[in-house]
Design a protein around this motif. Structure first.
Motif, PDB file in Angstrom:
ATOM      1  N   ARG A 174     -61.596 -75.617  35.568  1.00  0.00           N
ATOM      2  CA  ARG A 174     -60.023 -75.450  34.628  1.00  0.00           C
ATOM      3  C   ARG A 174     -59.233 -74.659  35.267  1.00  0.00           C
ATOM      4  O   ARG A 174     -57.883 -74.943  35.469  1.00  0.00           O
ATOM      5  N   ASN A 175     -59.533 -73.543  36.164  1.00  0.00           N
ATOM      6  CA  ASN A 175     -58.692 -72.788  36.767  1.00  0.00           C
ATOM      7  C   ASN A 175     -58.053 -73.449  37.981  1.00  0.00           C
ATOM      8  O   ASN A 175     -56.869 -73.342  38.301  1.00  0.00           O
ATOM      9  N   LEU A 176     -58.692 -74.382  38.676  1.00  0.00           N
ATOM     10  CA  LEU A 176     -58.346 -75.121  39.780  1.00  0.00           C
ATOM     11  C   LEU A 176     -57.168 -75.971  39.280  1.00  0.00           C
ATOM     12  O   LEU A 176     -56.407 -76.006  39.958  1.00  0.00           O
ATOM     13  N   TYR A 177     -57.584 -76.781  38.094  1.00  0.00           N
ATOM     14  CA  TYR A 177     -56.619 -77.683  37.659  1.00  0.00           C
ATOM     15  C   TYR A 177     -55.317 -77.050  37.407  1.00  0.00           C
ATOM     16  O   TYR A 177     -54.378 -77.545  37.680  1.00  0.00           O
ATOM     17  N   ASP A 178     -55.421 -75.734  36.517  1.00  0.00           N
ATOM     18  CA  ASP A 178     -54.236 -74.900  36.020  1.00  0.00           C
ATOM     19  C   ASP A 178     -53.315 -74.719  37.195  1.00  0.00           C
ATOM     20  O   ASP A 178     -52.207 -74.893  37.292  1.00  0.00           O
ATOM     21  N   ARG A 179     -53.965 -74.050  38.397  1.00  0.00           N
ATOM     22  CA  ARG A 179     -53.182 -73.777  39.587  1.00  0.00           C
ATOM     23  C   ARG A 179     -52.745 -75.152  40.214  1.00  0.00           C
ATOM     24  O   ARG A 179     -51.383 -74.616  40.783  1.00  0.00           O
ATOM     25  N   ILE A 180     -53.331 -76.159  40.376  1.00  0.00           N
ATOM     26  CA  ILE A 180     -52.579 -77.351  40.981  1.00  0.00           C
ATOM     27  C   ILE A 180     -51.529 -77.652  40.189  1.00  0.00           C
ATOM     28  O   ILE A 180     -50.381 -78.175  40.607  1.00  0.00           O
ATOM     29  N   MET A 181     -51.647 -77.708  38.615  1.00  0.00           N
ATOM     30  CA  MET A 181     -50.504 -78.357  37.870  1.00  0.00           C
ATOM     31  C   MET A 181     -49.473 -77.325  37.676  1.00  0.00           C
ATOM     32  O   MET A 181     -48.360 -77.815  37.358  1.00  0.00           O
ATOM     33  N   LYS A 211     -49.449 -78.405  45.787  1.00  0.00           N
ATOM     34  CA  LYS A 211     -50.776 -78.932  45.257  1.00  0.00           C
ATOM     35  C   LYS A 211     -51.689 -79.016  46.018  1.00  0.00           C
ATOM     36  O   LYS A 211     -52.988 -78.593  45.657  1.00  0.00           O
ATOM     37  N   ILE A 212     -51.647 -79.647  47.353  1.00  0.00           N
ATOM     38  CA  ILE A 212     -52.705 -79.892  48.144  1.00  0.00           C
ATOM     39  C   ILE A 212     -53.090 -78.557  48.797  1.00  0.00           C
ATOM     40  O   ILE A 212     -54.294 -78.181  49.265  1.00  0.00           O
ATOM     41  N   ASN A 213     -52.158 -77.409  48.983  1.00  0.00           N
ATOM     42  CA  ASN A 213     -52.440 -76.102  49.493  1.00  0.00           C
ATOM     43  C   ASN A 213     -53.548 -75.502  48.513  1.00  0.00           C
ATOM     44  O   ASN A 213     -54.219 -75.035  49.099  1.00  0.00           O
ATOM     45  N   VAL A 214     -53.095 -75.709  47.387  1.00  0.00           N
ATOM     46  CA  VAL A 214     -54.265 -75.142  46.175  1.00  0.00           C
ATOM     47  C   VAL A 214     -55.630 -75.711  46.584  1.00  0.00           C
ATOM     48  O   VAL A 214     -56.556 -75.053  46.660  1.00  0.00           O
ATOM     49  N   LEU A 215     -55.668 -77.082  46.761  1.00  0.00           N
ATOM     50  CA  LEU A 215     -56.807 -77.818  46.659  1.00  0.00           C
ATOM     51  C   LEU A 215     -57.529 -77.188  48.219  1.00  0.00           C
ATOM     52  O   LEU A 215     -58.779 -77.357  48.278  1.00  0.00           O
TER      53      LEU A 215
END
Length: 272
Positions: free
Chosen positions: A118-125, A133-137
């Motif tokens: 959930r934290n990953l998705y929130d940071r991407i969005m 977005k790709i940098n976050v991933l």
């Protein structure tokens, strides 16, 4: 749109791909890729898969494991997803469960590690452009890679075994591979199932299928010619395996391409 990963992740991740659906899709054939895909819905749009008759709506973050059963895709026009395509030998570096748990299944990653994903998705969005977005991933994958460095030796062994398979025209000869690698057949079987989520014979079948697919969709070659070129015993063997994966014959697949056009098929197959 495809973007290459950083140099540190390039041995393990094939690409990042953004797919935007430009027309409503309903029950389109979804071809097994031989890769494992982490799929992030970046539009809030609707998509769903049907694997072996089981319907599942695409969640915020989904892990699509190896596919060896007929699969269909439905999606609403305007839906956009960001896909991290992971090399089959490398998925164990990023996901801790036995990879066999994800085979023939579209897993909601909130069910695996809810708060983390959930934290990953929130940071991407919450980032603006695609590069951000790709940098976050990428940071997420690099953290996983560092955490799972102990798996690198097994990943290297799997990669070497896969290379042997490719050199042998995707025809599996497990005793020969075991002898040349110095590993027992039993250990190789276990290594594949635990760390790739698929048996050596199934992986050979999927890679052989993917070798045939561009010839089916993009050339007028006869099915007999394709069968022998891709390592099948004969045309009947080729048709049987193709239908096992997709639920349709190679000829029906060609008719689908003519009906729907190349761009649609590329969207459905996420960059075949």
């Amino acid at each position: 749109m495809q973007i290459s990963p950083s140099a540190s992740l390039a041995p393990y991740i094939k690409s990042y791909t953004v797919v935007t659906i430009d027309k409503d899709l309903r029950d389109e054939v979804f071809y097994p890729s031989g890769y494992i895909d982490l799929i992030i819905n970046i539009s809030g749009g609707f998509a769903a898969t049907v694997i072996n008759g089981q319907h599942k709506n695409t969640p915020d973050i989904e892990l699509l494991g190896h596919l060896t059963l007929p699969t269909r895709l439905s999606a609403a026009k305007g839906t956009s997803v960001l896909i991290a395509r992971i090399f089959p030998h490398a998925a164990t570096l990023f996901f801790s469960d036995p990879l066999s748990e994800f085979t023939n299944y579209a897993t909601d990653m909130y069910d695996v590690t809810g708060s983390e994903n959930r934290n990953l998705y929130d940071r991407i969005m919450n980032t603006g452009d695609l590069c951000s977005k790709i940098n976050v991933l990428e940071k997420y994958f690099l953290q996983k890679l560092k955490k799972n460095e102990s798996h690198l030796k097994k990943v290297a062994i799997l990669h070497a075994l896969n290379q042997q398979l490719f050199m042998n025209q995707n025809v599996l000869n497990l005793p020969v591979i075991a002898q040349s690698s110095g590993l027992s057949e039993r250990y190789i079987q276990k290594l594949y199932l635990t760390n790739m989520g698929i048996s050596p014979s199934s992986f050979a079948s999927v890679t052989r299928f993917n070798k045939s697919l561009p010839m089916v969709l993009n050339t007028p070659e006869s099915l007999t010619t394709i069968a022998y070129h891709c390592g099948y015993y004969d045309q009947a063997h080729f048709i049987k395996e193709f239908k096992k994966f997709t639920g349709i014959t190679p000829s029906a697949s060609r008719h689908s391409l003519i009906k729907n056009d190349t761009d649609l098929q590329q969207a459905v197959n996420i960059g075949f």
